[in-house]
Enzyme design. Structure first.
Site, short mmCIF file in Angstrom:
data_model
loop_
_atom_site.label_atom_id
_atom_site.label_comp_id
_atom_site.label_asym_id
_atom_site.label_seq_id
_atom_site.Cartn_x
_atom_site.Cartn_y
_atom_site.Cartn_z
N HIS A 1 17.76 28.20 -8.29
CA HIS A 1 18.85 29.11 -7.92
C HIS A 1 18.58 29.86 -6.61
CE1 HIS A 1 22.12 31.90 -8.25
NE2 HIS A 1 21.33 32.94 -8.46
N ASP B 1 15.97 41.05 -11.61
CA ASP B 1 17.05 40.84 -10.64
C ASP B 1 17.02 41.96 -9.60
OD1 ASP B 1 19.12 39.54 -9.44
OD2 ASP B 1 20.54 39.74 -11.08
FE1 N7H Z 1 21.84 34.93 -8.42
N1 N7H Z 1 19.40 34.54 -12.57
O1 N7H Z 1 19.07 35.28 -13.44
O2 N7H Z 1 19.05 33.38 -12.59
N2 N7H Z 1 19.94 35.45 -8.99
N3 N7H Z 1 22.39 34.86 -10.36
N4 N7H Z 1 23.77 34.57 -7.84
N5 N7H Z 1 21.32 35.13 -6.48
C1 N7H Z 1 18.92 35.80 -8.14
O3 N7H Z 1 16.17 37.70 -5.78
C2 N7H Z 1 21.58 34.92 -11.48
C3 N7H Z 1 24.84 34.42 -8.65
C4 N7H Z 1 22.13 34.88 -5.38
O4 N7H Z 1 17.40 36.11 -1.37
C5 N7H Z 1 17.73 36.04 -8.89
O5 N7H Z 1 17.04 39.48 -6.67
C6 N7H Z 1 22.41 34.84 -12.67
C7 N7H Z 1 26.00 34.05 -7.89
C8 N7H Z 1 21.39 35.16 -4.15
O6 N7H Z 1 16.04 34.74 -2.39
C9 N7H Z 1 18.04 35.83 -10.22
C10 N7H Z 1 23.72 34.74 -12.23
C11 N7H Z 1 25.59 33.98 -6.57
C12 N7H Z 1 20.14 35.57 -4.55
C13 N7H Z 1 19.43 35.43 -10.29
C14 N7H Z 1 23.69 34.74 -10.79
C15 N7H Z 1 24.19 34.33 -6.55
C16 N7H Z 1 20.11 35.53 -6.01
C17 N7H Z 1 16.36 36.43 -8.34
C18 N7H Z 1 24.98 34.63 -13.02
C19 N7H Z 1 26.37 33.63 -5.34
C20 N7H Z 1 19.00 36.00 -3.65
C21 N7H Z 1 16.20 37.90 -8.14
C22 N7H Z 1 25.13 35.04 -14.25
C23 N7H Z 1 27.30 32.69 -5.30
C24 N7H Z 1 18.25 34.82 -3.12
C25 N7H Z 1 16.48 38.39 -6.76
C26 N7H Z 1 17.13 35.25 -2.21
C27 N7H Z 1 19.00 35.89 -6.76
C28 N7H Z 1 20.14 35.00 -11.43
C29 N7H Z 1 24.81 34.61 -10.01
C30 N7H Z 1 23.42 34.42 -5.40
C31 N7H Z 1 17.02 36.00 -11.35
C32 N7H Z 1 21.97 34.85 -14.11
C33 N7H Z 1 27.40 33.79 -8.44
C34 N7H Z 1 21.92 35.03 -2.73
#
Ligand code: N7H
Length: 467
Positions: A327, A191
């Site tokens: 996601h 992350d």
């Molecule tokens: Fe997410 N996951 O493990 O699946 N997220 N996220 N997120 N997220 C991202 O790019 C995760 C949540 C965004 O610029 C990664 O740093 C989990 C919410 C955005 O390409 C991973 C949860 C919201 C990005 C996860 C969660 C977002 C992003 C890739 C909850 C907004 C960047 C690593 C438990 C409403 C997208 C990275 C880009 C990336 C996960 C929550 C948004 C692995 C487990 C609630 C904008």
């Protein structure tokens, strides 16, 4: 140019942290609180101070490497603070020019819009949250650092400063995962890879999406759509969204295992890993599937010069490489938008979360069932909640039709990780049969609380909040 001495450190630099406490409070005596705040304000670290802390950490790391000593962390803490609309009301500070309707209503009244489960409807909707988050919360103090000892010590000092002028509603502690997993969230994925680079702040942006105007994150700066309407004390502040998100890790692993993709040449385990990667849009190493669709590439995943340098451009309107509803494509659709001439910068967020809860136990693995609470203390900054976090969750993640594709009849489906609401299914999972829909049999991310806050500038903490 941005004044990095005037912006709270977490917003642009991210407080360095192995552990962090979010301390939610209510103000019991506003005048007393504002008088005591004079002693608290100097503890709050600016972007500039945090950048210096980061340099010091790097210097120590280099020294350990040079001397061949065991790597060790230096004792270090960082403090930031933010207020809810009810907090400003209690302090008799007029915040109407913050304009943001989500902020002014508060997250509890927004929970139904976000798709959180609960009972009742309209303003009588009661989300299925931890009781503390259903109470009135006036502010949150963030204390991050290298160890529980440093953070606890700093928190005791803060509690002493405020005395009876605040009441602790609840405090939640996050901890980086142990060892090599320290930068990975609980499902196992790296992350903190993709956050926007800021024009006028990031001097050497990494290859990837174009840097954005600072006003998309910082209120009152170039690019803030409501700049002209803000009151002067709001400048250099930012909205902080906090969400208490529990993750069902054994259940997620079980689903991915049972629905492993059957691809010639791949073992069952590799098929399961491929399915997980297609749900997230990245492999566990961080490597984006847009660049390496059928096998993980750990070197690419760990290389900051390459791991964010993609745009889905090769397949706008297609989802062979990366499902529309994965996601990362849902929450930042890159070329899906930009090639259609729609800028994405006003919808970007600066993510600053941390994991909480223990590692999955042997018994949980065996029974494929969560028995201990764990997940993500999700935190993100932006200059408009309605245009950023709220839109990402409600208008994009929970909306099966998003991104709006022109050339394909395939319906993207809900965000595989955070999409909430009925019809949790998505297309594009099987690269060879992208129209086939996969039904997600349960929610793996369960919201159990949260609030919307505004994190004022350092100057406003001293001149507007303190007496
Ligand atoms: Fe997410 N996951 O493990 O699946 N997220 N996220 N997120 N997220 C991202 O790019 C995760 C949540 C965004 O610029 C990664 O740093 C989990 C919410 C955005 O390409 C991973 C949860 C919201 C990005 C996860 C969660 C977002 C992003 C890739 C909850 C907004 C960047 C690593 C438990 C409403 C997208 C990275 C880009 C990336 C996960 C929550 C948004 C692995 C487990 C609630 C904008």
């Amino acid at each position: 140019r941005l004044d990095s001495t005037n912006i709270q450190g977490d917003i642009l630099s991210g407080l360095p942290k192995k552990t962090e406490i979010f301390y939610f409070f209510r103000i019991t005596n506003d005048e007393d609180f504002r008088r005591r705040f004079r002693n608290f304000a100097p503890l709050v670290k600016s972007v500039d101070q945090v950048a210096k802390d980061r340099d010091e950490i790097q210097e120590h790391k280099r020294k350990d490497e040079r001397l061949g000593t065991k790597p060790h962390l230096i004792p270090l803490v960082g403090v930031n603070i933010a207020f809810s609309h009810l907090g400003f009301k209690e302090l008799k500070i007029d915040d109407t020019k913050l304009i943001d309707t989500a902020f002014l209503r508060g997250q509890r009244l927004d929970a139904a819009n976000l798709g959180d489960k609960g009972t009742g409807s309209g303003d009588n909707f009661v989300p299925d949250w931890e009781p503390a988050f259903k109470e009135e919360i006036h502010g949150v103090i963030l204390v991050a650092g290298d160890s529980h000892t440093s953070v606890n010590k700093q928190l005791w000092q803060i509690e002493e400063i405020f005395g009876d002028s605040i009441y602790k509603v609840t405090a939640v502690r996050g901890d980086a995962r142990p060892g090599d997993l320290s930068a990975h969230e609980h499902f196992g994925y790296l992350d903190g890879v993709s956050n926007p680079a800021i024009i006028g702040f990031d001097k050497n942006p990494l290859p990837g999406p174009a840097p954005i105007n600072p006003g998309n994150i910082i209120v009152g700066q170039e690019g803030d759509a409501s700049k002209a309407d803000r009151a002067p004390w709001m400048f250099d502040g930012s909205f902080l969204v906090f969400r208490y998100l529990f993750q069902k890790v054994p259940e997620f692993d079980d689903f991915v295992d049972k629905n492993a993709l059957k691809v010639p040449g791949l073992t069952h385990k590799e098929g399961a890993d491929l399915l997980g990667a297609r749900l997230v849009g990245r492999w566990k190493s961080g490597a984006p599937i847009d660049l390496t669709p059928f096998q993980d590439d750990a070197e690419l995943g760990g290389d900051p010069k390459r791991n964010n340098n993609f745009s889905f451009a090769a397949e706008r309107d297609f989802q062979k490489l990366c499902p529309f509803a994965s996601h990362i494509r849902k929450t930042f659709p890159r070329a899906d938008f930009e090639e259609a001439g729609i800028p994405t910068e006003s919808h970007r967020i600066m993510r600053r979360g941390i994991q909480f809860g223990p590692e999955v136990t042997r018994q949980e693995k065996k029974e494929k069932k969560t028995m201990h609470g764990r997940g993500l203390l999700f935190a993100c900054y932006q200059s408009s909640i309605t245009n950023s976090f709220q839109l990402l969750q409600q208008g994009w993640a929970n909306n099966a039709a998003f991104p709006f594709t022109e050339k394909t009849p395939q319906v993207p489906g809900l965000d595989a990780i955070i999409g909430q609401g009925p019809g949790r299914q998505l297309s594009g999972i099987d690269p060879n049969n992208p129209a086939t829909e996969l039904v997600l049999t349960q929610d793996w991310v369960i919201p159990r609380g949260g609030e919307y806050f505004f994190s004022p500038s350092i100057k406003s903490l001293k001149d507007t909040i303190a007496l």
